[in-house]
Scaffold this motif. Sequence first.
Motif, PDB file in Angstrom:
ATOM      1  N   LEU A 201      -3.810  10.862   1.408  1.00 62.54           N
ATOM      2  CA  LEU A 201      -4.459  11.284   2.633  1.00 62.54           C
ATOM      3  C   LEU A 201      -4.026  12.697   2.984  1.00 62.54           C
ATOM      4  O   LEU A 201      -2.939  13.146   2.617  1.00 62.54           O
ATOM      5  CB  LEU A 201      -4.103  10.336   3.780  1.00 62.54           C
ATOM      6  N   THR A 202      -4.872  13.386   3.711  1.00 59.31           N
ATOM      7  CA  THR A 202      -4.593  14.761   4.118  1.00 59.31           C
ATOM      8  C   THR A 202      -4.445  14.820   5.634  1.00 59.31           C
ATOM      9  O   THR A 202      -5.218  14.213   6.370  1.00 59.31           O
ATOM     10  CB  THR A 202      -5.729  15.696   3.677  1.00 59.31           C
ATOM     11  N   GLY A 203      -3.441  15.548   6.077  1.00 66.60           N
ATOM     12  CA  GLY A 203      -3.244  15.717   7.516  1.00 66.60           C
ATOM     13  C   GLY A 203      -1.777  15.892   7.841  1.00 66.60           C
ATOM     14  O   GLY A 203      -0.936  16.037   6.947  1.00 66.60           O
ATOM     15  N   GLY A 204      -1.464  15.872   9.117  1.00 68.22           N
ATOM     16  CA  GLY A 204      -0.079  15.946   9.535  1.00 68.22           C
ATOM     17  C   GLY A 204       0.625  14.654   9.190  1.00 68.22           C
ATOM     18  O   GLY A 204       0.148  13.570   9.556  1.00 68.22           O
ATOM     19  N   PRO A 205       1.751  14.690   8.475  1.00 72.40           N
ATOM     20  CA  PRO A 205       2.418  13.462   8.020  1.00 72.40           C
ATOM     21  C   PRO A 205       2.723  12.474   9.145  1.00 72.40           C
ATOM     22  O   PRO A 205       2.464  11.284   9.002  1.00 72.40           O
ATOM     23  CB  PRO A 205       3.701  13.986   7.376  1.00 72.40           C
ATOM     24  N   ALA A 206       3.271  12.948  10.258  1.00 80.30           N
ATOM     25  CA  ALA A 206       3.626  12.033  11.338  1.00 80.30           C
ATOM     26  C   ALA A 206       2.386  11.354  11.907  1.00 80.30           C
ATOM     27  O   ALA A 206       2.386  10.141  12.159  1.00 80.30           O
ATOM     28  CB  ALA A 206       4.374  12.785  12.437  1.00 80.30           C
ATOM     29  N   GLU A 207       1.328  12.121  12.109  1.00 76.57           N
ATOM     30  CA  GLU A 207       0.100  11.559  12.672  1.00 76.57           C
ATOM     31  C   GLU A 207      -0.546  10.562  11.714  1.00 76.57           C
ATOM     32  O   GLU A 207      -0.982   9.471  12.115  1.00 76.57           O
ATOM     33  CB  GLU A 207      -0.891  12.680  13.012  1.00 76.57           C
ATOM     34  N   VAL A 208      -0.614  10.919  10.431  1.00 76.95           N
ATOM     35  CA  VAL A 208      -1.260  10.047   9.446  1.00 76.95           C
ATOM     36  C   VAL A 208      -0.474   8.745   9.274  1.00 76.95           C
ATOM     37  O   VAL A 208      -1.043   7.650   9.269  1.00 76.95           O
ATOM     38  CB  VAL A 208      -1.405  10.764   8.092  1.00 76.95           C
ATOM     39  N   LEU A 209       0.839   8.852   9.146  1.00 84.74           N
ATOM     40  CA  LEU A 209       1.645   7.652   8.944  1.00 84.74           C
ATOM     41  C   LEU A 209       1.662   6.759  10.185  1.00 84.74           C
ATOM     42  O   LEU A 209       1.683   5.528  10.072  1.00 84.74           O
ATOM     43  CB  LEU A 209       3.070   8.042   8.562  1.00 84.74           C
TER      44      LEU A 209
ATOM     45  N   LYS B 159       0.855  -1.189   0.000  1.00 81.41           N
ATOM     46  CA  LYS B 159       0.000   0.000   0.000  1.00 81.41           C
ATOM     47  C   LYS B 159       0.886   1.233   0.000  1.00 81.41           C
ATOM     48  O   LYS B 159       1.698   1.418   0.908  1.00 81.41           O
ATOM     49  CB  LYS B 159      -0.911   0.005   1.240  1.00 81.41           C
ATOM     50  N   LEU B 160       0.744   2.056  -1.039  1.00 85.08           N
ATOM     51  CA  LEU B 160       1.516   3.289  -1.151  1.00 85.08           C
ATOM     52  C   LEU B 160       0.678   4.439  -0.615  1.00 85.08           C
ATOM     53  O   LEU B 160      -0.423   4.700  -1.115  1.00 85.08           O
ATOM     54  CB  LEU B 160       1.894   3.550  -2.608  1.00 85.08           C
ATOM     55  N   VAL B 161       1.186   5.121   0.393  1.00 90.96           N
ATOM     56  CA  VAL B 161       0.449   6.206   1.032  1.00 90.96           C
ATOM     57  C   VAL B 161       1.189   7.516   0.819  1.00 90.96           C
ATOM     58  O   VAL B 161       2.378   7.625   1.138  1.00 90.96           O
ATOM     59  CB  VAL B 161       0.268   5.946   2.544  1.00 90.96           C
ATOM     60  N   GLN B 162       0.479   8.492   0.280  1.00 95.53           N
ATOM     61  CA  GLN B 162       1.042   9.828   0.155  1.00 95.53           C
ATOM     62  C   GLN B 162       0.208  10.788   0.998  1.00 95.53           C
ATOM     63  O   GLN B 162      -1.016  10.811   0.914  1.00 95.53           O
ATOM     64  CB  GLN B 162       1.050  10.298  -1.294  1.00 95.53           C
ATOM     65  N   VAL B 163       0.897  11.557   1.816  1.00100.91           N
ATOM     66  CA  VAL B 163       0.222  12.475   2.726  1.00100.91           C
ATOM     67  C   VAL B 163       0.441  13.905   2.243  1.00100.91           C
ATOM     68  O   VAL B 163       1.574  14.317   1.988  1.00100.91           O
ATOM     69  CB  VAL B 163       0.750  12.332   4.167  1.00100.91           C
ATOM     70  N   TRP B 164      -0.660  14.633   2.129  1.00 99.02           N
ATOM     71  CA  TRP B 164      -0.574  16.052   1.768  1.00 99.02           C
ATOM     72  C   TRP B 164      -1.000  16.876   2.972  1.00 99.02           C
ATOM     73  O   TRP B 164      -2.111  16.752   3.466  1.00 99.02           O
ATOM     74  CB  TRP B 164      -1.463  16.361   0.571  1.00 99.02           C
ATOM     75  N   GLU B 165      -0.067  17.686   3.441  1.00103.25           N
ATOM     76  CA  GLU B 165      -0.356  18.499   4.614  1.00103.25           C
ATOM     77  C   GLU B 165      -0.984  19.818   4.189  1.00103.25           C
ATOM     78  O   GLU B 165      -0.399  20.555   3.390  1.00103.25           O
ATOM     79  CB  GLU B 165       0.922  18.772   5.408  1.00103.25           C
ATOM     80  N   PRO B 166      -2.185  20.146   4.679  1.00103.62           N
ATOM     81  CA  PRO B 166      -2.838  21.401   4.298  1.00103.62           C
ATOM     82  C   PRO B 166      -1.988  22.604   4.659  1.00103.62           C
ATOM     83  O   PRO B 166      -1.310  22.616   5.688  1.00103.62           O
ATOM     84  CB  PRO B 166      -4.138  21.379   5.118  1.00103.62           C
TER      85      PRO B 166
END
Length: 306
Positions: free
Chosen positions: A86-94, A34-41
Motif C-alpha cells: 500500500l502507498t501512503g503515510g505508514p501510521a495512517e495506513v497501518l 495478512k502481510l502489509v508493506q507500506v511505501w511512503e511516496p
Amino acid sequence: MPRTITVGLDGSPESRSAAEWAAREATLRGLPVKLVQVWEPMSEPVALVQLLGADTRQHWTERIPRETAENLRESYPGLEVTTEQLTGGPAEVLTREAQEAELLVLGSRGLSGLGGFLLGSVGLAVVARTDRPVVLVRAAADRTKGKEGRKSEGEGEGQDAADTTVRPVVLGVDIAEPHEKLIEFAFDTAARHKAPLRAVHGWNPPPYYAYGMGLDAGAHQAMAQSDAAALAEVLRPWREKYPDVEVAEECRCGSPASLLIEASRDASLVVVGRRIRRASVGAHIGSFTHAVLHHATVPVAVVPHD
C-alpha cells in the motif's frame, strides 16, 4: 469474512519476528495472516532515490513480502498468508488496516529512514490511534530458519528455541478501574496458549504519607491486604469463566510499570491497556503503557478500552 492477523512489514529483523509471532498466533486462532508493506511516496529529487534507484527500490519492496510469505507457508503448513503493498503515510495506513484486523502486529523497532518505515514513532502513533489490539514484537535474539526455528507456545522473544517451558502471560491490572476487554484478552490468550496467567498490580501509599506522616508496618500490611483482596475480586469472574487457566495474583508496593517490566523477564507476553481518547487534542498512550512498551523484554499487547 473472518478478521485477519495483520503484520506491518518492512524487512527488518523486528518485522520478521513480528511476522513469525503473528503466524504462531494465527495458527492457534484459526485465522489468516495478512502481510502489509507500506511505501511512503517521496518527492523528487530525493537522496534515497538517487542512492538506490527506482528499479532497485521496487524490486526490494516486492521481494520482502513475497519471501516472508513463502517462509511462513513453509514453516506453518495450512496457514493462509496474503500480502498487500500500500502507498501512503505508514501510521495512517497501518491504523486503517488495524481496524479490519483481529490483531495488528508490529516490530517494536525498525530500520533507519534509509531502509524502512517502521520506526518507533510510527508504531507508537498506530498504538495511540487504533481501536484494535496491537502487539509489538522485538527481534528474537536467536533466530533459526525453517520449522526447526519455530518457538514453542508461550516462548518469549530471545529464549532458546529448544526451551519448551510454557511462559506465563502477564497482565497489568488497575483495581480502581478494571477493564473487561483488557482482562478478557489476557485470559483468552493464556487459554489458547495453555499458559498460566500472572496478574500484577502495583500500589503506592497515599500521597499524604510523603508529607511527614509515616506508614507503620501495621498500616502497610492493611493496605497490602486490602489491595490484594480487591485484585482477587476483580479476577474472580474471569477465573470462573476460564477454569483451565492457572492464575497467579501478585499485589506489591511499587511502581506498576516497574513491576510489570520486571515480570516480563519470565513472560511470553505482557498485556496492558490504553484508554481510548476522543478529544481533539490528539491520541495518547499514557506514561505507564509507554514505559512498558519501551522496556519490556517480550512482546507487548496493547488493548484499547473506553
